[in-house]
Design a protein around this motif. Structure first.
Motif, PDB file in Angstrom:
ATOM      1  N   ASN C  20      -1.089  56.261 -27.889  1.00 25.94           N
ATOM      2  CA  ASN C  20      -2.143  56.333 -28.906  1.00 25.94           C
ATOM      3  C   ASN C  20      -2.071  57.616 -29.721  1.00 25.94           C
ATOM      4  O   ASN C  20      -3.074  58.074 -30.234  1.00 25.94           O
ATOM      5  CB  ASN C  20      -3.504  56.202 -28.243  1.00 25.94           C
ATOM      6  N   THR C 168       3.298  44.468 -23.919  1.00 23.70           N
ATOM      7  CA  THR C 168       1.861  44.246 -24.084  1.00 23.70           C
ATOM      8  C   THR C 168       1.146  45.515 -24.528  1.00 23.70           C
ATOM      9  O   THR C 168      -0.065  45.520 -24.680  1.00 23.70           O
ATOM     10  CB  THR C 168       1.229  43.781 -22.762  1.00 23.70           C
ATOM     11  N   THR C 169       1.894  46.603 -24.722  1.00 19.41           N
ATOM     12  CA  THR C 169       1.254  47.861 -25.071  1.00 19.41           C
ATOM     13  C   THR C 169       1.328  48.095 -26.570  1.00 19.41           C
ATOM     14  O   THR C 169       2.413  48.085 -27.144  1.00 19.41           O
ATOM     15  CB  THR C 169       1.974  49.047 -24.397  1.00 19.41           C
ATOM     16  N   ARG C 209      -3.008  38.992 -28.868  1.00 20.74           N
ATOM     17  CA  ARG C 209      -2.858  40.443 -28.766  1.00 20.74           C
ATOM     18  C   ARG C 209      -3.239  41.143 -30.068  1.00 20.74           C
ATOM     19  O   ARG C 209      -3.328  42.363 -30.129  1.00 20.74           O
ATOM     20  CB  ARG C 209      -1.396  40.803 -28.464  1.00 20.74           C
ATOM     21  N   GLU C 211      -5.832  41.461 -31.765  1.00 21.95           N
ATOM     22  CA  GLU C 211      -7.067  42.224 -31.835  1.00 21.95           C
ATOM     23  C   GLU C 211      -6.887  43.644 -31.288  1.00 21.95           C
ATOM     24  O   GLU C 211      -7.326  44.613 -31.904  1.00 21.95           O
ATOM     25  CB  GLU C 211      -8.156  41.488 -31.047  1.00 21.95           C
ATOM     26  N   SER C 212      -6.199  43.764 -30.154  1.00 20.66           N
ATOM     27  CA  SER C 212      -6.043  45.093 -29.571  1.00 20.66           C
ATOM     28  C   SER C 212      -5.145  45.966 -30.447  1.00 20.66           C
ATOM     29  O   SER C 212      -5.351  47.170 -30.577  1.00 20.66           O
ATOM     30  CB  SER C 212      -5.471  44.982 -28.150  1.00 20.66           C
ATOM     31  N   ALA C 215      -7.269  47.179 -33.295  1.00 19.81           N
ATOM     32  CA  ALA C 215      -8.268  48.162 -32.874  1.00 19.81           C
ATOM     33  C   ALA C 215      -7.669  49.561 -32.851  1.00 19.81           C
ATOM     34  O   ALA C 215      -8.263  50.509 -33.389  1.00 19.81           O
ATOM     35  CB  ALA C 215      -8.827  47.797 -31.507  1.00 19.81           C
TER      36      ALA C 215
END
Lengths: 356, 305, 245
Positions: C20, C168-169, C209, C211-212, C215
């Motif tokens: 992030n 998935t990250t 996925r 949506e994440s 975000a």
């Protein structure tokens, strides 16, 4: 400033918003520079988050107090007023606006500007004044050879290029504004008209502060016209410049004649006498090498001030000019180190004067 | 530049007012896709898709060519979109650099070619020297909005429908068998991407859109030409049946709430499922129709008698 | 490509960032005061972009005159030396460049108050000096700064960033190594809201996925907005001081 206005009254206020807004906006300009200095002078209203003079960025909430009318540089949704530019908050009466730090020149009635003819059209010239749109100079708004009382005839229309043609520089005053914000100019005074005997420098218009007088006689027999639009003309002082000078320049060594006549009070008879073909001449007078050097020095000094983002005023030009004397070679003045040190010199000498 | 179509102020106001009441000119619901009609031609890979008045034809052709040096195992695949004034006066002849044209061709390119819908490795004949070069020519015959959606369906159906001639490779020698000699082979289609386009309208002021809370923007699916001309923003979502987002494009336009965009993607999935099924049904019917004499020609028949 | 570990089990990426984290972000405005009305220089990681805005000004040709609002144009100059290998073409008429230009025009058309400048044109030039992934997002930021510097009224900042999905990250702000290895999403957000002005997904992403990914992208753009805001205020403060001294 009335702190509270009842809700019922506010409704009325909304409907008048547009009409009143225009009125306020037009007189806003004259107070512009004044407002910035006024920071903190106003009392704060409850719920008002930003003080006069504080910096806001686009999209930022300025206030959620509904009593404010929305001026330039803002937009609103319901009670909330947001900024649309980066700038300083200004409050005049109940008009809230944001003055952008920098933008294209926005013409206002009465501005003394320098412009360049781009187009000769039907009874009018188009003039590039560095604004959003070209300004218009009507054939009827210029002095023609033969005096003011002369009627404009068809022959004048046909020989417009003999007066002003594409590429000519002139200084003029903004006579009025059109609906879309573009300007109409006039040159009906002896201080306006075609420019000769000098050089042109362009600086951001935000650096020129609106003042009473934009023509200054400087030491070294030089006259500078600081157009409000950021266009600057530096020329050899003419006889008229010297006789018209009214303000005593900041430095003691000014070598022009003491002010004898006010530019504004030129009598009609005088005007007639001066309005000969000479005012539209394209020929330069003889300018000596030393005067040319001085003109260049002033031009570079102004570039240095602009480089340091300093407001350009007569005292500052003179102060920087004096500081620039330390450099023998005029060309050296536009090296970025020199420009920065000149800017610093000007600021230092201002501080000294302020302290003394 | 070709002249843009213009709508009179009163008509545009009428359409927008109607949209605020969730009414569309053609009586559709806001989230209703037009009925898609897929026509398969006589030849393999000739498909015409009709959606309302929009009509798009796609024709696939192939030839033997040399593969790119850096990709010796892959065949060539190109999609060309030709916009002509036939589709509408707003398109210019022979000049495909207009904003709209570029967006359409890029979108189809991304949806079909870059997503790997076609197995290009299956086009290889001899690694490094010979491969099939496949071309999809998309022609816009008539335009009433939704060109992207229609052409994507057309290209995908055509790819599924197309059959390339069979080849035999003997060492370096390649023999291409004409279609009437030997049964041609289908292409390897890995997934079927389908585009769904949403159009957004702003019923309130821009200020409300930027700073407001209640997200009142109207979104409709599969706009007609008039709606396309009036819209404030557009979102094209490309999905396949495996719940994969192949491509999403919201290139500017009206700012929209992130959640409502995701909601659009989910809505699109329902439509994609339906259209994919329709494409597959059409292909199946066509192959049955082409083989209607199969049982007569079959050698089994002869023995029974 | 496989020699690089795109995302290590310890949660580190090729350049040592976590999932992030943004790349270093530097910007300055008013870099070309003589050449343009507004200008900015922006570094987002190894992306280096100069943006120049001229206008509002008299349109160059009659056909550009729009009596209702200013006409906006964006030109992208992707320099030949922007990538590791010198490219032969100038990228000028590439469809990708044309698409970017259209996207940028359409993004800013809705965020600028163009109705305030009728019969004028506003021209934006973007010069990409160095390119390292997520260029579209960086261009959004550069143009926003230059337009603000030019004093053109806008409703709010537009800030952009790219997000990738590795397995998935979601990974924020991809560089070009990462961009080549996974599917990426470019997001352009208006101000501090959750309204997206630009959303481009270029490769396959599972629907659930999305949506994440969005975000984290929105959070990233808000952070960039703050960084730009800080620079603008700093610049504004020195300007006001110099002017009113």
């Amino acid at each position: 400033m009335s702190g509270a206005i009842s809700v019922t009254k506010r409704k009325e206020f909304w409907s008048n918003d547009l009409l009143e807004g225009d009125e306020y906006e037009s007189d806003l300009g004259s107070d512009e520079e004044h407002d910035v200095e006024m920071s903190g002078a106003h009392d704060s209203n409850s719920g008002v988050d930003h003080q006069d003079g504080s910096i806001v960025t686009p999209g930022e909430l300025i206030t959620d107090d509904p009593i404010w009318m929305k001026g330039h540089g803002t937009y609103f949704l319901e009670n909330k007023t947001y900024s649309s530019v980066v700038g300083t908050v200004s409050r005049v009466n109940r008009l809230l606006s944001v003055l952008p730090l920098k933008s294209r020149y926005i013409p206002e009635t009465g501005d003394h500007i320098v412009g360049r003819i781009t187009d000769v059209g039907n009874r009018r010239w188009k003039v590039d004044i560095g604004a959003k749109q070209y300004a218009v100079l009507m054939l009827g708004s210029v002095n023609l050879p033969g005096g003011v009382l002369r009627r404009k005839s068809e022959t004048d229309e046909l020989q417009m290029r003999n007066f002003l043609k594409e590429g000519d520089l002139l200084n003029a005053e903004v006579q009025s504004l059109f609906q879309d914000g573009s300007a109409s100019l006039h040159t009906r005074s002896l201080k306006y008209g075609k420019l000769r005997n000098g050089t042109f420098v362009k600086v951001p218009s935000s650096l020129i502060v609106r003042s009473k007088n934009h023509t200054h006689n400087l030491p070294g027999n030089i006259t500078v016209i600081l157009g409000v639009n950021g266009f600057i003309w530096i020329r050899k002082s003419s006889k008229m410049d010297l006789s018209n000078s009214t303000t005593a320049t900041g430095s003691g060594q000014s070598d022009h004649l003491p002010g004898s006549k006010n530019a504004m009070s030129v009598s009609i008879t005088r005007l007639e006498e001066e309005s000969s073909w000479e005012i539209y001449s394209d020929k330069n007078d003889t300018v000596t090498v030393s005067v040319r050097q001085t003109i260049t020095r002033y031009a570079n000094v102004i570039k240095a001030l602009a480089h340091c983002e300093l407001g350009i005023t007569e005292p500052r030009i003179i102060s920087a000019y004096e500081a620039s004397m330390a450099y023998g070679n005029v060309g050296q003045l536009i090296e970025s180190e020199t420009m920065e040190s000149l800017g610093q010199d000007v600021l230092n000498s201002e501080k000294m004067r302020g302290a003394a | 530049m070709a002249k843009d179509i213009e709508i009179s102020n009163s008509e545009s106001k009428f359409i927008l007012e109607a949209l605020k009441l969730k009414q569309r000119l053609d009586g559709r619901a806001c989230d209703q896709f037009r009925d898609v009609e897929i026509e398969l031609g006589e030849a393999y890979g000739d498909v015409t898709v009709t959606m309302g008045k929009t009509k798009v034809q796609c024709r696939i052709s192939c030839e033997v060519a040399q593969p790119y040096e850096d990709r010796p195992f892959e065949g060539l695949f190109h999609i060309t979109t030709e916009t002509t004034p036939m589709a509408g006066a707003q398109f210019e002849n022979g000049n495909n650099t207009g904003e709209e044209e570029v967006l359409i061709s890029r979108m189809i390119e991304k949806a079909v070619r870059r997503s790997g819908a076609l197995d290009v490795e299956g086009l290889c004949i001899i690694a490094g020297s010979k491969c099939w070069s496949l071309r999809a020519d998309v022609h816009f015959l008539d335009c009433d909005g939704g060109l992207i959606d229609a052409s994507c369906i057309a290209v995908m159906t055509a790819l599924l429908h197309f059959k390339k001639p069979d080849v035999t490779v003997l060492g370096e020698k390649v023999t291409v068998h004409p279609v009437d000699e030997r049964e041609p082979v289908s292409l390897g289609v890995l997934h079927v991407p389908v585009c769904v386009t949403f159009s957004f309208f702003n019923p309130d002021d821009t200020e409300e859109n930027i700073k407001g809370e209640h997200n009142g923007e109207i979104s409709i699916i599969d706009a007609s030409l008039k709606e396309e001309l009036l819209r404030d923003g557009v979102l094209t979502v490309t999905l396949n049946k495996n719940r994969e987002v192949v491509q999403v494009s919201k290139a500017g336009g009206l700012p929209m709430d992130a959640l409502s965009l995701i909601d659009c993607c989910h809505k699109a999935y329902g439509i994609v499922e339906k259209i994919t099924d329709q494409i597959q049904r059409a292909i199946k019917q066509d192959s049955i129709a082409r083989n209607q004499y199969a049982h007569i020609l079959s050698s089994e028949n002869a023995r029974e008698s | 490509m496989s020699r690089f570990e795109i995302y290590s089990p310890e949660g580190l990426r090729v350049d040592g960032r976590r999932w992030n984290e943004l790349r270093s972000f530097n910007c300055s405005i008013n870099t070309h005061p003589n050449a343009a009305d507004g200008s900015s220089y922006l570094e987002q990681g190894n992306n280096k972009i100069i943006t120049l805005v001229t206008g509002p000004q008299e349109p160059a040709s009659r056909s550009q005159v729009n009596t209702k609002q200013a006409s906006l144009s964006v030109t992208i100059n992707l320099t030949k030396f922007a990538k590791m290998e010198r490219s032969k073409s100038s990228h000028k008429n590439e469809r990708r460049t044309l698409e970017w230009q259209t996207s940028l025009v359409r993004t800013f058309e809705k965020n600028l108050m163009l109705h305030l400048y009728p019969r004028t044109s506003i021209d934006v030039q973007v010069h990409v000096l160095q390119l390292d992934g997520g260029i579209l997002g960086a261009m959004l930021n550069g143009i926003t700064l230059a337009l603000i510097d030019a004093g053109i009224a806008m409703y709010d900042f537009v800030s952009g960033v790219s997000v990738g999905l590795y397995d998935t990250t979601p990974l924020l702000d991809l560089n070009s190594l990462e961009e080549n290895a996974m599917s990426s999403v470019t997001i352009g957000t208006v101000g501090k809201s959750e309204k997206l002005s630009l959303l481009l997904v270029e490769d396959k992403v599972p629907l659930d996925r999305l949506e994440s990914v969005m975000a984290i992208g929105i959070a990233g753009t808000h952070r960039i907005r703050d960084l730009m805001d800080k620079e603008l205020r700093k610049h504004g403060k020195t300007r006001v001081e110099n002017l009113t001294n």
